[in-house]
Design a protein around this motif. Structure first.
Motif, short mmCIF file in Angstrom:
data_model
loop_
_atom_site.label_atom_id
_atom_site.label_comp_id
_atom_site.label_asym_id
_atom_site.label_seq_id
_atom_site.Cartn_x
_atom_site.Cartn_y
_atom_site.Cartn_z
N GLN A 68 0.83 -1.20 0.00
CA GLN A 68 0.00 0.00 0.00
C GLN A 68 0.88 1.26 0.00
O GLN A 68 0.59 2.23 -0.71
N GLN A 69 1.94 1.24 0.78
CA GLN A 69 2.84 2.40 0.82
C GLN A 69 3.52 2.61 -0.53
O GLN A 69 3.69 3.76 -0.97
N ARG A 70 3.90 1.52 -1.21
CA ARG A 70 4.52 1.66 -2.53
C ARG A 70 3.53 2.23 -3.53
O ARG A 70 3.89 3.10 -4.33
N VAL A 71 2.29 1.78 -3.51
CA VAL A 71 1.28 2.30 -4.43
C VAL A 71 1.02 3.78 -4.15
O VAL A 71 0.95 4.59 -5.07
N GLU A 72 0.91 4.14 -2.88
CA GLU A 72 0.69 5.54 -2.53
C GLU A 72 1.86 6.41 -2.97
O GLU A 72 1.66 7.53 -3.44
N ALA A 73 3.08 5.90 -2.86
CA ALA A 73 4.26 6.66 -3.29
C ALA A 73 4.24 6.84 -4.81
O ALA A 73 4.56 7.93 -5.31
N MET A 74 3.85 5.80 -5.53
CA MET A 74 3.77 5.91 -6.99
C MET A 74 2.67 6.90 -7.40
O MET A 74 2.86 7.70 -8.33
N LEU A 75 1.55 6.87 -6.72
CA LEU A 75 0.47 7.80 -7.03
C LEU A 75 0.88 9.24 -6.75
O LEU A 75 0.49 10.16 -7.47
N ALA A 76 1.67 9.44 -5.71
CA ALA A 76 2.13 10.78 -5.37
C ALA A 76 3.08 11.33 -6.43
O ALA A 76 3.16 12.54 -6.63
N GLN A 77 3.78 10.44 -7.12
CA GLN A 77 4.72 10.88 -8.15
C GLN A 77 4.03 11.24 -9.46
O GLN A 77 4.60 11.93 -10.29
N LEU A 78 2.81 10.76 -9.65
CA LEU A 78 2.09 11.07 -10.89
C LEU A 78 1.68 12.53 -10.90
O LEU A 78 1.31 13.10 -9.88
N GLU A 79 1.74 13.12 -12.09
CA GLU A 79 1.28 14.49 -12.22
C GLU A 79 -0.25 14.50 -12.20
O GLU A 79 -0.89 13.60 -12.73
N PRO A 80 -0.83 15.53 -11.61
CA PRO A 80 -2.29 15.60 -11.63
C PRO A 80 -2.76 15.80 -13.07
O PRO A 80 -2.08 16.43 -13.88
N PRO A 81 -3.91 15.26 -13.43
CA PRO A 81 -4.39 15.42 -14.80
C PRO A 81 -4.72 16.87 -15.11
O PRO A 81 -5.12 17.63 -14.24
N ALA A 82 -4.47 17.25 -16.37
CA ALA A 82 -4.78 18.62 -16.79
C ALA A 82 -6.30 18.78 -16.81
O ALA A 82 -7.03 17.83 -17.09
N PRO A 83 -6.77 19.99 -16.52
CA PRO A 83 -8.23 20.19 -16.54
C PRO A 83 -8.76 19.94 -17.95
O PRO A 83 -8.17 20.35 -18.94
N ALA A 84 -9.87 19.27 -18.04
CA ALA A 84 -10.47 18.94 -19.33
C ALA A 84 -11.10 20.19 -19.93
O ALA A 84 -11.66 21.02 -19.22
#
Length: 80
Positions: A51-67
């Protein structure tokens, strides 16, 4: 009268054997329970680490650009 004592003695022997058998089974069940409890703790630790690894990977993702919003109404509004 002697046969009654013999029957009682036989029943006591069977009861003693059953008690010993149940003690042995209880010992084996306690051992199995201890092993399963240890395995459960290990799985919990592995789950937390994953769970900590998944959360760390999600934190590294850029937020999606507004549609971009189209000026045309979508199908649900057109159906009204």
């Amino acid at each position: 009268m002697i046969s009654e004592f013999q029957d009682l003695s036989d029943k006591i022997d069977r009861l003693a054997q059953l008690a010993q058998s149940l003690r042995s089974e209880n010992y084996l069940l306690r051992q199995a329970n201890a092993l399963l409890s240890a395995e459960n703790v290990d799985f919990k630790h592995r789950l937390i680490a994953a769970q900590q690894r998944v959360e760390a990977m999600l934190a590294q993702l850029e937020p999606p650009a507004p549609a971009e919003q189209d000026s045309t109404p979508d199908d649900s509004e057109a159906a009204r």
